[in-house]
Design a protein around this motif. Structure first.
Motif, short mmCIF file in Angstrom:
data_model
loop_
_atom_site.label_atom_id
_atom_site.label_comp_id
_atom_site.label_asym_id
_atom_site.label_seq_id
_atom_site.Cartn_x
_atom_site.Cartn_y
_atom_site.Cartn_z
N PRO A 1 -8.51 117.93 112.12
CA PRO A 1 -8.89 117.40 113.28
C PRO A 1 -7.46 116.30 113.54
N SER A 2 -6.52 116.26 112.61
CA SER A 2 -5.84 115.03 112.75
C SER A 2 -4.48 115.50 113.60
N PRO A 3 -4.31 115.11 114.75
CA PRO A 3 -3.11 115.57 115.59
C PRO A 3 -1.98 115.31 115.45
N GLY A 4 -1.40 114.28 114.40
CA GLY A 4 -0.27 113.91 114.09
C GLY A 4 0.57 115.04 112.99
N GLN A 5 2.00 114.86 113.32
CA GLN A 5 2.83 115.74 112.67
C GLN A 5 3.83 114.74 111.66
N ASP B 1 -2.67 108.92 106.22
CA ASP B 1 -4.06 109.52 106.02
C ASP B 1 -5.26 108.84 106.92
N ARG B 2 -4.97 107.53 106.77
CA ARG B 2 -6.09 107.00 107.63
C ARG B 2 -6.04 106.62 109.10
N GLU B 3 -4.75 106.10 109.46
CA GLU B 3 -4.54 105.85 110.83
C GLU B 3 -3.59 106.76 111.54
N LEU B 4 -2.28 106.83 111.16
CA LEU B 4 -1.15 107.30 111.89
C LEU B 4 -1.47 109.07 112.30
N SER B 5 -2.00 109.51 111.30
CA SER B 5 -2.14 111.06 111.27
C SER B 5 -3.16 111.29 112.69
N ARG B 6 -4.06 110.31 112.62
CA ARG B 6 -5.27 110.56 113.78
C ARG B 6 -4.57 110.41 115.11
N LYS B 7 -3.46 110.15 115.09
CA LYS B 7 -2.87 109.78 116.62
C LYS B 7 -1.92 110.80 116.76
N PRO B 8 -1.69 111.09 118.33
CA PRO B 8 -0.83 112.25 118.42
C PRO B 8 0.62 112.00 118.48
N VAL B 9 1.07 111.68 117.09
CA VAL B 9 2.33 111.06 116.86
C VAL B 9 3.18 111.95 116.11
N LEU B 10 4.54 112.01 116.30
CA LEU B 10 5.35 112.65 115.33
C LEU B 10 6.18 111.50 114.67
N LEU B 11 5.72 111.55 113.13
CA LEU B 11 6.45 110.64 112.42
C LEU B 11 7.69 111.32 111.91
N VAL B 12 8.91 110.62 111.90
CA VAL B 12 10.10 111.15 111.43
C VAL B 12 10.53 110.28 110.34
N LEU B 13 10.64 110.50 108.89
CA LEU B 13 11.26 109.83 107.95
C LEU B 13 12.45 110.29 107.66
N ILE B 14 13.69 109.53 107.78
CA ILE B 14 15.03 110.07 107.49
C ILE B 14 15.54 109.20 106.11
N ARG C 1 8.60 95.90 119.16
CA ARG C 1 8.67 94.92 120.46
C ARG C 1 9.79 95.57 121.40
N SER C 2 10.71 96.18 120.77
CA SER C 2 11.79 96.63 121.83
C SER C 2 11.66 98.07 121.94
N SER C 3 10.68 98.74 121.86
CA SER C 3 10.59 99.99 121.90
C SER C 3 9.99 100.60 123.14
N THR C 4 9.67 101.64 123.44
CA THR C 4 9.05 102.28 124.58
C THR C 4 7.53 102.34 124.42
N LEU C 5 7.04 102.06 123.33
CA LEU C 5 5.63 102.14 123.35
C LEU C 5 4.73 101.17 124.22
N PRO C 6 3.88 101.64 124.81
CA PRO C 6 3.25 101.01 126.07
C PRO C 6 2.48 99.74 125.39
N GLU C 7 2.00 99.55 124.54
CA GLU C 7 1.17 98.54 123.86
C GLU C 7 1.89 97.84 122.92
N LEU D 1 -0.01 103.06 119.08
CA LEU D 1 0.24 104.32 119.55
C LEU D 1 -0.50 104.81 120.62
N PRO D 2 -0.20 105.43 121.54
CA PRO D 2 -1.12 106.16 122.54
C PRO D 2 -2.28 107.07 122.04
N ASP D 3 -3.23 107.20 122.61
CA ASP D 3 -4.10 108.21 122.21
C ASP D 3 -4.22 109.50 123.15
#
Length: 471
Positions: free
Chosen positions: A28-32, A142-155, A81-87, A110-112
């Motif tokens: 059920p986790s929407p994140g990638q 596992d507990r929080e980020l993957s449950r949001k519709p987010v693309l996490l990019v690690l470089i 703080r300087s991002s485009t995240l709404p909250e 992060l937006p839901d």
């Protein structure tokens, strides 16, 4: 954009991941999550920045700098703080005290109801400086980020550390897909700079396919015009990119730099490298070369044949770094005195010899991409063969495995000269070397920049044919 010539496939992959955000099957986790690794200054950050700009979704982009935990944490908070995240204003009201709290707080803003992108650049710095960062990241995902519709990019630029991050037994195992970003290939370099196939290979050797260096090459100009301009500018990317990369790779290890310089100067055997590095001890040299191999800066290769060999040789994997270590790095003081003309004369004097050896790995990789072709089969392993005395050297060896093969599939020779064709004398030398390594009538291949006059070969290739392997 100049920096993104040839990056369409990677941008498409990023767009596909973003479009795929949402619940999948029984998960059920929407994140990638995506882990991107590649050598420094290869264009990883620029690629992701371009993707974020074009995606038009809320995003935060944080780049670690190798500072203390507190400084990195504050920089992360400032990035949010300087991002485009709404909250994002939540980070104005409550500053997290540790990385667990920071990632939990990030998940909360992060937006839901729509996709977003979170980018953490230079992850190896955090793994190295923050206690148990991999475990913190895993729990947060596992507990929080993957449950949001987010693309996490690690470089990350530390190839071995980034590869280990997603490996079996590590906390983040199987939690992210992987993308390896390489340099612009010879075909992309040729297209970007308006060069013919032979010149495209020259440009790939000098620039290493690094977009920042290629961007300084005016389309349509030749190699010597480019070098004349770059060597006259002490702050050109051609001059400073290697120094900055090496400073980041070896912040506390002068010995690694010393051994790398010895290999870059042309020494290939363990004994000669140690001698060129100042006569360092066997154990010190062993540790230094292993670090270089682990970082993928140096390749340690054995000859491919049906008999085992201990004649290991070392080479710098990045052609640009190899060029810099040979022709630029030792003469920076000269260039800073605005005598780049002296450096250019030195390049011209040594160019043919240097290029003849430097182009060999690129040609072998071209063949690996091109085969099978006609009567020539695909080969699981393509390398070369040599003896300790160098009395026998075979530029191309195709085999069923390496370094000890059960069966040799083909042997070949490379002659990379402008005005000299591969002739009957070259063919005779190749035939003699074949007799020295096998009694079988193994097919013979020739690669030549200046054309072919010999007959009786199973396959022949010039710059144009080789370039097709990359298109």
């Amino acid at each position: 954009m100049v920096a993104f010539v040839g990056r369409e496939r990677q941008l498409a992959a990023l767009n596909a991941l973003l479009a795929d955000i949402g619940p999948r099957g029984n998960d059920p986790s929407p994140g990638q999550c995506l882990l991107i690794r590649g050598r420094r200054r290869i264009g990883k950050s620029s690629l992701v920045e371009a993707f974020v700009d074009r995606a038009g979704v809320p995003a935060v982009f944080f780049t670690a700098a190798g500072a203390s935990t507190d400084i990195e944490l504050e920089a992360f908070s400032e990035a949010v703080r300087s991002s485009t995240l709404p909250e994002r204003a939540v980070f104005d009201d409550a500053a997290p005290g540790n990385w667990s709290a920071a990632l939990r707080q990030l998940a909360g803003v992060l937006p839901d109801d729509r996709p977003s992108v979170v980018v953490i650049d230079e992850v190896p710095y955090l793994v190295d400086r923050v206690d148990a960062f991999e475990g913190i990241l895993q729990r947060s995902w596992d507990r929080e980020l993957s449950r949001k519709p987010v693309l996490l990019v690690l470089i990350g630029s530390d190839l071995s550390m980034m590869e280990a991050l997603g490996s079996y037994g590590r906390p983040f195992h199987q939690r992210g897909r992987e993308m390896v970003l390489g340099p612009l290939n010879p075909a992309e370099v040729g297209e970007m700079l308006g060069l013919d196939p032979a010149e495209a290979f020259d440009a790939a050797l000098v620039t290493g396919g690094l977009p920042l260096i290629c961007a300084g090459w005016r389309p349509g100009t030749d190699l010597w015009q480019f070098l004349t301009t770059e060597l006259a500018n002490p702050v050109s990317p051609l001059l400073v990119s290697a120094e900055r990369s090496l400073a980041a790779e070896f912040p506390d290890s002068a010995m690694g730099r010393t051994v790398l310089s010895a290999i870059g100067s042309g020494e290939r055997t363990f004994t000669n490298i140690g001698r060129a590095a100042g006569g360092i001890s066997h154990s010190t040299l062993t540790r230094a070369t292993q670090v270089l191999v682990d970082k993928r800066i140096v390749a340690a290769e054995l000859p491919i044949s049906t008999a085992p060999s201990k004649e290991r040789r070392y080479r710098v994997t990045d052609p640009y770094l190899r060029f810099w270590l040979t022709f630029v790095g030792p003469y920076l003081a000269e260039i800073e005195r605005l005598r780049g003309d002296l450096t250019l004369q030195r390049v011209k004097a040594g160019w043919t010899t240097w290029r003849g050896r430097a182009v060999e790995p690129l040609i072998r990789e071209s063949l690996a991409r091109l085969l099978p072709d006609g009567d020539l089969p695909a080969a699981p392993a393509i390398g070369s063969y040599w003896t300790r005395s160098n009395s026998i050297e075979i530029d191309i060896v195709g085999a069923d495995r390496e370094p000890v093969a059960k069966r040799l599939l083909f042997l070949g020779s490379i002659k990379w000269l402008e005005n000299s064709a591969f002739d009957d004398h070259d063919l005779l030398a190749l035939q003699r070397h074949r007799t020295a390594v096998t009694d079988d009538p193994v097919p013979l291949v020739a690669v030549s920049r200046g054309g072919m006059s010999a007959t009786g070969l199973s396959a022949t290739y010039g710059p144009a044919e080789l370039l097709q392997a990359w298109q």
